[in-house]
Design an enzyme around this catalytic site. Structure first.
Site, PDB file in Angstrom:
ATOM      1  N   ASP A  52     -50.427  10.096 -40.450  1.00  0.00           N
ATOM      2  CA  ASP A  52     -51.331   9.161 -39.762  1.00  0.00           C
ATOM      3  C   ASP A  52     -50.885   8.819 -38.354  1.00  0.00           C
ATOM      4  OD1 ASP A  52     -49.124   7.597 -40.552  1.00  0.00           O
ATOM      5  OD2 ASP A  52     -50.341   5.796 -40.378  1.00  0.00           O
ATOM      6  N   GLU A  53     -50.055   9.645 -37.755  1.00  0.00           N
ATOM      7  CA  GLU A  53     -49.473   9.254 -36.478  1.00  0.00           C
ATOM      8  C   GLU A  53     -49.117  10.494 -35.670  1.00  0.00           C
ATOM      9  OE1 GLU A  53     -46.140   5.996 -35.260  1.00  0.00           O
ATOM     10  OE2 GLU A  53     -46.005   6.966 -37.201  1.00  0.00           O
TER      11      GLU A  53
END
Length: 383
Positions: free
Chosen positions: A93-94
DNA sequence: TCTGGGGTCCTAGGACCC
DNA sequence: TCTGGGGTCCTAGGACCC
């Protein structure tokens, strides 16, 4: 992404959006994510499910849906790549994006940030936050401060003023242990650390770690990204581990679990076209004491039996009768399998197991994973 | 009924080689 | 008589990140 797992799971559950929700944290598990209402009760990811229930007994608990997480992740990463190919995916998610070269085509960093946030919200219905800065670690700090659902820019001429008042523990790469070590000699803020002579830091933390911390404190860490793992730069290691639902000292149960994990790891290696030379096991005893044992083989392998045999050998060599909470298998020193096959065939060390693995892989692809597996794993009586 | 699972990188000591 | 310096690989542990 903000509270990624929780946000994804709540996309189609608007009725849960304003009540505390915890993802994960089941039997012997830890909290994988908590939405903001749950965080208001002090629930944090990484905390044991038991602690989370104590803090917020009324929270709704949901099991994670990794298939969904991965799908959203792929889509988000694709959106990033629409801006620039210079995307370093950091986790599901990053990611870090180098937007220096896209100013003319895509706009200022701030405009890029807002476009990304709007696009991701439109397409995935989840919010994210963006940190803008001249280096990876400062951008990371800024994004943390921007959460939830915000943007924060720290221009180069303001980096030192921004960093120095912060607690050292805020730095990206300074955890509880290092923070405590620094605190012991009276260093509390990032500024305190910055003013300490480099050799002192290095003496205390080791040469590379000391230098890295010094860079972090001055906001001078790296600004170039490594976009993607490639054939020249494969993953360094692959592993699988699992906590038993009850501790066990039964060698047969442990060997069987090592077999299952060896199969899981090597299947992933074969799918990625990788082989590795070093087999490592990890054992966590009931008292949480954790050890690793490893051995390097003469040649790289991706054969499940070879890895399992070595894993069992390493475990047997421990000669332990203690109760065990977790076992893990990891293969290190990974490299592309190209050229490895022939060598193994010449030695004939795996006596047809390579072909068996291939057949299992094919059956798995066609009929579902685990359709064909070692007979000892059919009776599933792991504790 | 405390404490997951997937990784990366660093450190330190010892073996070994030139 | 007293034993350098540089390098690589191996193993075990530890810190940190999401």
């Amino acid at each position: 992404m903000d509270a990624f797992y929780a946000s994804v799971m709540l996309r189609d559950r608007p009725e849960l959006r304003d009540v505390p929700v915890v993802i994960g944290g089941g039997h012997r598990g830890v909290v994988l994510a908590a939405n903001y209402p749950a965080r208001a009760f002090g629930v944090r990811s990484g905390m044991s499910g038991t602690d989370a229930r104590r803090l917020c007994p009324q929270a709704v608990r949901l099991a994670p849906d990794y298939v969904d997480f991965e799908a959203v992740s792929r889509s988000v990463m694709e959106t990033f790549r629409q801006v620039t190919p210079l995307v370093e995916a950091y986790s599901l998610d990053e990611a870090f994006l180098d937007v220096r070269a896209v100013r003319r085509s895509q706009g200022t960093p701030l405009q890029v940030a807002e476009w990304l946030r709007a696009t991701i919200f439109d397409e995935q219905r989840i919010t994210c936050s963006v940190g803008l800065a001249g280096t990876v670690s400062v951008a990371k700090l800024a994004s943390r401060r921007a959460k939830p659902d915000g943007v924060l820019m720290v221009p180069p001429d303001r980096v030192v003023d921004y960093l120095h008042p912060l607690d050292v523990g805020e730095l990206f790469g300074v955890g509880p242990k290092t923070r405590a070590k620094l605190l012991r000699i009276g260093l509390v803020t990032v500024g305190d650390v910055a003013r300490i002579p480099l050799p002192t830091l290095q003496q205390m933390l080791g040469s590379a770690t000391g230098r890295h911390l010094h860079e972090l404190a001055w906001g001078t860490d790296r600004s170039t990204l490594t976009p993607r793992r490639s054939d020249d730069d494969p993953e360094r290691s692959m592993g699988a581990e699992e906590t038993f639902s009850r501790d066990t000292a039964d060698p047969a149960v442990i060997s069987r679990e090592l077999l299952r994990l060896s199969g899981k790891v090597t299947a992933r290696m074969r799918a990625a076209g990788l082989a590795g030379r070093t087999v490592a096991i990890r054992i966590r005893y009931s008292n949480f004491e954790t050890i690793t044992r490893s051995r390097s083989l003469p040649d790289p392998t991706d054969v499940s039996t070879v890895v399992h045999t070595e894993a069992v050998r390493l475990f047997t060599a421990l000669g332990t009768q203690r109760r065990i909470r977790l076992v893990g298998v990891r293969v290190e020193g990974l490299r592309s399998r190209v050229g490895v096959d022939r060598q193994l065939a010449l030695g004939e060390r795996d006596r047809g197991w390579r072909e068996a693995d291939r057949a299992v892989d094919q059956a798995g692809r066609r009929f579902g994973r685990g359709t064909v597996r070692p007979a000892t794993l059919i009776r599933s009586d792991r504790p």
